[in-house]
Design a protein around this motif. Structure first.
Motif, PDB file in Angstrom:
ATOM      1  N   PHE A   1       0.831  -1.265  -0.148  1.00 17.08           N
ATOM      2  CA  PHE A   1      -0.025   0.016  -0.137  1.00 17.08           C
ATOM      3  C   PHE A   1       1.006   1.264  -0.122  1.00 17.08           C
ATOM      4  O   PHE A   1       0.666   2.409  -0.786  1.00 17.08           O
ATOM      5  N   GLU A   2       1.960   1.170   0.694  1.00 17.22           N
ATOM      6  CA  GLU A   2       3.029   2.547   0.836  1.00 17.22           C
ATOM      7  C   GLU A   2       3.496   2.689  -0.487  1.00 17.22           C
ATOM      8  O   GLU A   2       3.811   3.894  -0.632  1.00 17.22           O
ATOM      9  N   GLN A   3       3.807   1.818  -1.313  1.00 18.41           N
ATOM     10  CA  GLN A   3       4.191   1.987  -2.800  1.00 18.41           C
ATOM     11  C   GLN A   3       2.969   2.460  -3.855  1.00 18.41           C
ATOM     12  O   GLN A   3       3.514   3.074  -4.967  1.00 18.41           O
ATOM     13  N   SER A   4       1.825   2.325  -3.556  1.00 15.50           N
ATOM     14  CA  SER A   4       0.679   2.671  -4.354  1.00 15.50           C
ATOM     15  C   SER A   4       0.754   3.845  -4.871  1.00 15.50           C
ATOM     16  O   SER A   4       0.627   4.153  -6.221  1.00 15.50           O
TER      17      SER A   4
ATOM     18  N   GLY B   1      -3.483   9.577  -6.422  1.00 10.59           N
ATOM     19  CA  GLY B   1      -4.084   8.928  -5.313  1.00 10.59           C
ATOM     20  C   GLY B   1      -3.377   7.791  -4.746  1.00 10.59           C
ATOM     21  O   GLY B   1      -2.166   7.774  -4.947  1.00 10.59           O
ATOM     22  N   GLU B   2      -3.967   6.810  -3.991  1.00 11.38           N
ATOM     23  CA  GLU B   2      -3.392   5.911  -3.486  1.00 11.38           C
ATOM     24  C   GLU B   2      -4.400   4.784  -3.255  1.00 11.38           C
ATOM     25  O   GLU B   2      -5.768   5.022  -3.223  1.00 11.38           O
ATOM     26  N   ILE B   3      -3.773   3.522  -2.889  1.00 12.23           N
ATOM     27  CA  ILE B   3      -4.702   2.333  -2.639  1.00 12.23           C
ATOM     28  C   ILE B   3      -4.578   2.046  -1.182  1.00 12.23           C
ATOM     29  O   ILE B   3      -3.581   2.112  -0.490  1.00 12.23           O
ATOM     30  N   LEU B   4      -5.797   1.627  -0.772  1.00  9.64           N
ATOM     31  CA  LEU B   4      -5.858   1.756   0.823  1.00  9.64           C
ATOM     32  C   LEU B   4      -6.660   0.222   0.884  1.00  9.64           C
ATOM     33  O   LEU B   4      -7.378  -0.305   0.313  1.00  9.64           O
TER      34      LEU B   4
END
Length: 206
Positions: free
Chosen positions: A118-121, A132-135
């Motif tokens: 998730f930290e790399q997303s 954005g990001e993935i959670l």
């Protein structure tokens, strides 16, 4: 890094499931992937909206159930890499147990899978021009994820709506996280797009 372009969102879904194409110009991400054996339908729906398959940089499944990820290997064979969160890896082989021979499901191999944390997303998404990001948003299954864009759009897969999750503390915690992270507009896997506050629900305690 690709030049940042305004993000557009189009639904190419069928058979009651939404499949979202998130685009920054011609750099695109497919969120949820399709039923097994339906590559022709997916290609036809992409053609209708003028999206060449080759412009899809990654396919991302919110979770590994056949209506969300059954087409993954077929898309990989068409040149679309599969973006997999590390919490999802163990769920991939289990999906096959829910299929029947008539589903024409093609086993997902490790080849062509891009496994990330998730930290790399955020970095991965920025490389294709998407902010954005993935959670991690369990509540429907333990390996469920959501894509949250910086503009507040969130793709939640089958995360149960807050209004119906009063007995599902895991789902309520996921909704709390999404709100805290700035989610405002929900793009679910089934049903219409809604404001996150359109249907008041029971929220998790602060």
């Amino acid at each position: 890094m690709d030049k940042v372009a305004p993000v557009t969102i189009v639904n190419v879904g069928y058979r009651s499931t939404n499949y979202w194409v998130v685009s920054a110009g011609t750099s695109r991400l497919l969120v949820d992937i399709g039923w097994p054996g339906t590559l022709g339908i997916m290609k036809a729906n992409l053609r209708k909206i003028g999206v060449p398959l080759r412009e899809i940089r990654y396919a991302l499944a919110t979770h590994y159930h056949i209506d969300h990820a059954g087409l993954a290997e077929e898309l990989k064979r068409e040149g679309v890499p599969l973006l997999v969160l590390d919490v999802q890896v163990d769920a991939i082989p289990i999906m096959k147990t829910w299929t029947k021979p008539g589903d024409n499901y093609v086993d997902i191999t490790q080849n062509g899978n891009i496994i990330i944390s998730f930290e790399q997303s955020r970095q991965i998404l920025s490389q294709i021009g998407i902010a954005g990001e993935i959670l991690h948003t369990p509540g429907h299954s333990d390996h469920c994820i959501s894509l949250l864009l910086d503009d507040g759009s969130v793709f939640t897969g089958d995360l149960p709506p807050e209004a119906y999750a009063f007995d599902n503390p895991c789902a309520l915690a996921s909704w709390k996280l999404l709100r805290e992270k700035g989610a405002t507009r929900v793009y679910p896997a089934h049903g219409p797009i809604k404001s996150i506050d359109e249907t008041p629900g029971v929220r998790s305690p602060e």
